[in-house]
Motif scaffolding. Structure first.
Motif, PDB file in Angstrom:
ATOM      1  N   GLN A   1     -11.979 -23.026   0.087  1.00 31.43           N
ATOM      2  CA  GLN A   1     -12.306 -21.838  -0.705  1.00 31.43           C
ATOM      3  C   GLN A   1     -12.151 -20.563   0.123  1.00 31.43           C
ATOM      4  OE1 GLN A   1     -16.279 -22.795  -2.191  1.00 31.43           O
ATOM      5  NE2 GLN A   1     -15.445 -22.990  -4.239  1.00 31.43           N
ATOM      6  N   ASP A   2     -12.594 -20.615   1.386  1.00 32.07           N
ATOM      7  CA  ASP A   2     -12.466 -19.443   2.266  1.00 32.07           C
ATOM      8  C   ASP A   2     -11.005 -19.044   2.474  1.00 32.07           C
ATOM      9  OD1 ASP A   2     -15.168 -19.138   2.618  1.00 32.07           O
ATOM     10  OD2 ASP A   2     -15.259 -20.268   4.493  1.00 32.07           O
ATOM     11  N   ALA A   3     -10.117 -20.046   2.401  1.00 32.16           N
ATOM     12  CA  ALA A   3      -8.692 -19.768   2.616  1.00 32.16           C
ATOM     13  C   ALA A   3      -8.025 -19.168   1.377  1.00 32.16           C
ATOM     14  CB  ALA A   3      -7.979 -21.060   3.014  1.00 32.16           C
ATOM     15  N   PHE A   4      -8.694 -19.253   0.230  1.00 26.16           N
ATOM     16  CA  PHE A   4      -8.101 -18.749  -1.019  1.00 26.16           C
ATOM     17  C   PHE A   4      -9.138 -17.931  -1.785  1.00 26.16           C
ATOM     18  CE2 PHE A   4      -5.781 -22.638   0.019  1.00 26.16           C
ATOM     19  CZ  PHE A   4      -4.467 -22.227  -0.085  1.00 26.16           C
ATOM     20  N   THR A   5      -9.570 -16.832  -1.163  1.00 21.08           N
ATOM     21  CA  THR A   5     -10.625 -16.015  -1.788  1.00 21.08           C
ATOM     22  C   THR A   5     -10.082 -14.936  -2.712  1.00 21.08           C
ATOM     23  OG1 THR A   5     -10.616 -14.590   0.163  1.00 21.08           O
ATOM     24  CG2 THR A   5     -12.238 -16.380   0.122  1.00 21.08           C
ATOM     25  N   ASP A   6      -8.835 -14.573  -2.558  1.00 19.11           N
ATOM     26  CA  ASP A   6      -8.253 -13.475  -3.343  1.00 19.11           C
ATOM     27  C   ASP A   6      -8.024 -13.940  -4.779  1.00 19.11           C
ATOM     28  OD1 ASP A   6      -6.789 -11.481  -4.523  1.00 19.11           O
ATOM     29  OD2 ASP A   6      -5.324 -11.289  -2.903  1.00 19.11           O
ATOM     30  N   PRO A   7      -8.716 -13.372  -5.763  1.00 18.07           N
ATOM     31  CA  PRO A   7      -8.535 -13.815  -7.154  1.00 18.07           C
ATOM     32  C   PRO A   7      -7.117 -13.583  -7.680  1.00 18.07           C
ATOM     33  CG  PRO A   7      -9.995 -11.906  -7.050  1.00 18.07           C
ATOM     34  CD  PRO A   7      -9.767 -12.348  -5.654  1.00 18.07           C
ATOM     35  N   ASP A   8      -6.444 -12.521  -7.219  1.00 17.15           N
ATOM     36  CA  ASP A   8      -5.049 -12.317  -7.632  1.00 17.15           C
ATOM     37  C   ASP A   8      -4.175 -13.456  -7.118  1.00 17.15           C
ATOM     38  OD1 ASP A   8      -5.476  -9.912  -8.989  1.00 17.15           O
ATOM     39  OD2 ASP A   8      -5.260  -8.721  -7.160  1.00 17.15           O
ATOM     40  N   ASP A   9      -4.424 -13.858  -5.882  1.00 18.18           N
ATOM     41  CA  ASP A   9      -3.672 -14.961  -5.283  1.00 18.18           C
ATOM     42  C   ASP A   9      -3.917 -16.255  -6.051  1.00 18.18           C
ATOM     43  OD1 ASP A   9      -1.991 -16.086  -3.252  1.00 18.18           O
ATOM     44  OD2 ASP A   9      -3.782 -16.918  -2.312  1.00 18.18           O
ATOM     45  N   GLN A  10      -5.158 -16.505  -6.407  1.00 13.60           N
ATOM     46  CA  GLN A  10      -5.477 -17.733  -7.143  1.00 13.60           C
ATOM     47  C   GLN A  10      -4.772 -17.754  -8.503  1.00 13.60           C
ATOM     48  OE1 GLN A  10      -9.313 -19.648  -7.148  1.00 13.60           O
ATOM     49  NE2 GLN A  10     -10.151 -18.060  -5.804  1.00 13.60           N
ATOM     50  N   GLU A  11      -4.783 -16.630  -9.187  1.00 16.08           N
ATOM     51  CA  GLU A  11      -4.106 -16.590 -10.492  1.00 16.08           C
ATOM     52  C   GLU A  11      -2.606 -16.773 -10.344  1.00 16.08           C
ATOM     53  OE1 GLU A  11      -5.163 -14.492 -14.169  1.00 16.08           O
ATOM     54  OE2 GLU A  11      -6.339 -13.188 -12.846  1.00 16.08           O
ATOM     55  N   ASP A  12      -2.035 -16.228  -9.273  1.00 15.43           N
ATOM     56  CA  ASP A  12      -0.607 -16.396  -9.044  1.00 15.43           C
ATOM     57  C   ASP A  12      -0.269 -17.860  -8.782  1.00 15.43           C
ATOM     58  OD1 ASP A  12       2.125 -15.163  -8.390  1.00 15.43           O
ATOM     59  OD2 ASP A  12       1.686 -16.361  -6.599  1.00 15.43           O
ATOM     60  N   ILE A  13      -1.133 -18.570  -8.052  1.00 13.34           N
ATOM     61  CA  ILE A  13      -0.908 -20.003  -7.795  1.00 13.34           C
ATOM     62  C   ILE A  13      -0.994 -20.789  -9.099  1.00 13.34           C
ATOM     63  CG2 ILE A  13      -1.820 -22.048  -6.619  1.00 13.34           C
ATOM     64  CD1 ILE A  13      -2.877 -20.076  -4.444  1.00 13.34           C
ATOM     65  N   GLY A  14      -1.928 -20.418  -9.960  1.00 18.92           N
ATOM     66  CA  GLY A  14      -2.046 -21.067 -11.263  1.00 18.92           C
ATOM     67  C   GLY A  14      -2.829 -22.372 -11.206  1.00 18.92           C
ATOM     68  N   LYS A  15      -2.638 -23.219 -12.199  1.00 18.79           N
ATOM     69  CA  LYS A  15      -3.375 -24.480 -12.303  1.00 18.79           C
ATOM     70  C   LYS A  15      -3.078 -25.353 -11.076  1.00 18.79           C
ATOM     71  CE  LYS A  15      -5.267 -23.607 -16.285  1.00 18.79           C
ATOM     72  NZ  LYS A  15      -6.719 -23.343 -16.380  1.00 18.79           N
ATOM     73  N   PHE A  16      -4.138 -25.690 -10.363  1.00 22.33           N
ATOM     74  CA  PHE A  16      -3.962 -26.399  -9.090  1.00 22.33           C
ATOM     75  C   PHE A  16      -5.264 -27.146  -8.815  1.00 22.33           C
ATOM     76  CE2 PHE A  16      -3.298 -27.237  -4.689  1.00 22.33           C
ATOM     77  CZ  PHE A  16      -1.967 -27.045  -4.412  1.00 22.33           C
ATOM     78  N   HIS A  17      -5.250 -28.447  -8.971  1.00 23.64           N
ATOM     79  CA  HIS A  17      -6.475 -29.237  -8.894  1.00 23.64           C
ATOM     80  C   HIS A  17      -6.577 -29.941  -7.539  1.00 23.64           C
ATOM     81  CE1 HIS A  17      -6.065 -29.575 -13.536  1.00 23.64           C
ATOM     82  NE2 HIS A  17      -6.573 -28.421 -13.171  1.00 23.64           N
TER      83      HIS A  17
END
Length: 553
Positions: A437-453
């Protein structure tokens, strides 16, 4: 939701008092731990690394506000101020003193809750789609049949001591949100010529030997469902292994017998049932159970979407992103279902404090027609919410630390308790999840990655469902040091697949950077931002991602 009748209530009260006596005998020393074990397991009590743990049943993941407030009280009075929501749509308390557990069970009985059949070699809590009754894509509500299965399976004399624990899931939407194909029995509701029935999948599961279930029946009419389930259970009870617990699950029986022969055995058992053995399930009884699940009266509100749009245009606090990510289509115009994420950065996945539970109960009562759901991905749901109430709901969730906009994104992980709690675990899960989670804190970045389980388990028992994560992470022990094995390409939906092992395990501090390299490779290979990771992986295969994982080695 279903309400207990006098028989349900008396059964639960009697069970509590019976267990109160058993606990007293254990505390006095009259019962040794090995003698107490089978008794406590029948009441949802496990012995973990540091304390006893109590697992409470939430049938098909549905709670009302009164029940949620009771869970908050238990967390506050008997535990350390929080509860843990699980992949079985249940809740666990990790720090309740054994002497207090009978009192906890008595309080639960007051609000029609219990811990029966949450452990042991029996049919466990029947799970379902967390959007059941609200989902725009379902053909009908599967919860009544989950309740019928619950009533049939509770204290069933033939199936109280199965070769191993047994799990059933039911869905009625084309997109499988209940992971039915990795259950011992998975039921997919279908309609054929105006008749309701079930597609039946048997032999799915994870753990040491993961399997995707075999489809053994295309259509079992609803009036015959319980008889068909009894046929499956009798075949399992008769032929399931009891000499080796690692080979005792029905998935092993289906695999070793073969799909065709196993189907033949079930059909033969089903055909051999005499009239006196068949379960009388008249339409009146089916209708009675369905009546408990009548949807709330929701008048269409075509103006609600515009009101929400106007509110989002004026709000700069993240409302628009949260609405975009954490809401889901509802079958009634002007309404939505919302995901309350239990995955904020820095908090163990699935944990909720007593104060947060009280907030959720208030929101369900005020805006959500007294309905809360638990997901198998360890989040909470308000299934029936008016669109124009979302700004007020968001404000309360944000104040409570529950407004993380990450449903289905890379930080919305399934994570088992691991070695921080579990005496079966080989490695810690929670710190690894937090580091990711600490490595992917940017919400814009998370949305760009998309569905990722991402699913993380601390041992091969796979309570974190790592086999069916798009990325699965399995903790293993190597000569006293924790390593983490990566699997890729798993999925738990209607295209269920067991992930493939990428290669040697990584040290804990290597995992977040490996995930970053996987994501970067995915971005290089995807055909568009609309192509999810799992589709890119299925097109490109393992090699480019394996190369990315081990690029630093």
């Amino acid at each position: 939701m279903y309400r207990y009748d006098e028989f349900d209530a008396q059964i639960v009260r009697d069970r509590v008092e019976q267990f109160r006596g058993q606990v007293a005998r254990r505390l006095s020393g009259e019962l040794k731990e090995d003698e107490f074990k089978p008794l406590r397991l029948q009441n949802g009590v496990y012995l973990q690394l540091h304390a006893y743990m109590l697992r409470i049943a939430i049938p098909y993941g549905q709670l009302n506000p009164t029940q949620m407030r009771k869970l908050a009280r238990i967390a506050r009075v008997y535990d350390r101020g929080y509860g843990h929501f699980t992949t079985r749509q249940n809740v666990q308390f990790n720090w309740v003193a054994l002497k207090d557990i009978p009192d906890v069970l008595a309080e639960l009985a007051e609000v029609e809750m219990h811990a029966i059949q949450t452990s042991g070699n029996c049919i466990r809590n029947t799970t379902s789609d967390h959007f059941a009754g609200a989902a725009k894509d379902e053909i009908m509500d599967p919860r009544p049949w989950c309740e019928i299965i619950r009533q049939w399976s509770t204290f069933h004399p033939e199936f109280a001591f199965l070769p191993r624990k047994f799990k059933i899931a039911v869905t009625a939407a084309e997109h499988d949100r209940a992971a039915i194909r990795v259950h011992d029995i998975g039921l997919h509701m279908r309609e054929r010529g105006g008749e309701v029935g079930f597609e039946v999948h048997v032999g799915g599961g994870q753990g040491r030997t993961p399997h995707v279930a075999a489809k053994i029946a295309d259509f079992v009419p609803e009036a015959q469902l319980l008889d068909y389930l009894e046929a499956i259970m009798r075949v399992y009870n008769r032929f399931g292994r009891r000499d080796n617990k690692y080979k005792a699950r029905i998935k092993i029986l289906v695999s070793e017998t073969g799909e065709e022969e196993f189907t033949r055995l079930v059909e033969a058992e089903f055909a051999a049932q005499r009239d006196a053995e068949k379960i009388a399930l008249p339409q009146a009884e089916i209708d009675r159970i369905h009546a408990y699940f009548a949807p709330p009266e929701l008048p269409e509100r075509p103006e609600a979407a515009q009101k929400l749009h106007d509110a989002m245009a004026q709000d700069d606090t993240g409302l628009a992103r949260w609405v975009r990510v954490n809401t889901h289509p509802h079958k009634v115009n002007g309404y939505t279902s919302i995901t309350i994420s239990l995955k904020p950065n820095g908090v163990a996945t699935g944990d909720a404090t007593d104060a947060q539970m009280m907030v959720v109960a208030h929101l369900a009562e005020t805006y959500g027609h007294d309905d809360v759901r638990v997901t198998h991905t360890q989040n909470l749901i308000l299934p029936h919410v008016a669109l124009d109430d979302l700004p007020a709901i968001y404000a309360e969730l944000k104040a409570a630390g529950l407004a993380t906009p990450n449903e289905g994104l890379i930080s919305d992980m399934i994570v088992c308790p691991g070695l921080d709690y579990c005496n079966l675990a080989n490695a810690r899960s929670i710190p690894v999840g937090m580091a990711i989670q600490d490595a992917f804190t940017d919400p814009d970045d998370q949305e760009d990655i998309g569905k990722f389980h991402i699913n993380i388990s601390g041992c091969i028992n796979a309570c974190g469902h790592h086999h069916v994560g798009h990325v699965g992470i399995l903790g293993v022990d190597r000569k006293g040091e924790e390593y983490y094995q990566i699997t890729l390409g798993g999925r738990a939906d209607e295209k269920a697949r067991i992930g493939d092992i990428a290669g040697p395990g990584l040290k804990a501090d290597e995992v977040p950077d490996a995930l970053k390299r996987i994501v970067n490779r995915y971005r290089e290979l995807r055909t568009s931002k609309d192509e999810p990771f799992i589709e890119t992986f299925e097109r490109e295969g393992m090699e480019p991602f394996k190369e990315a994982i081990y690029a630093a080695h």
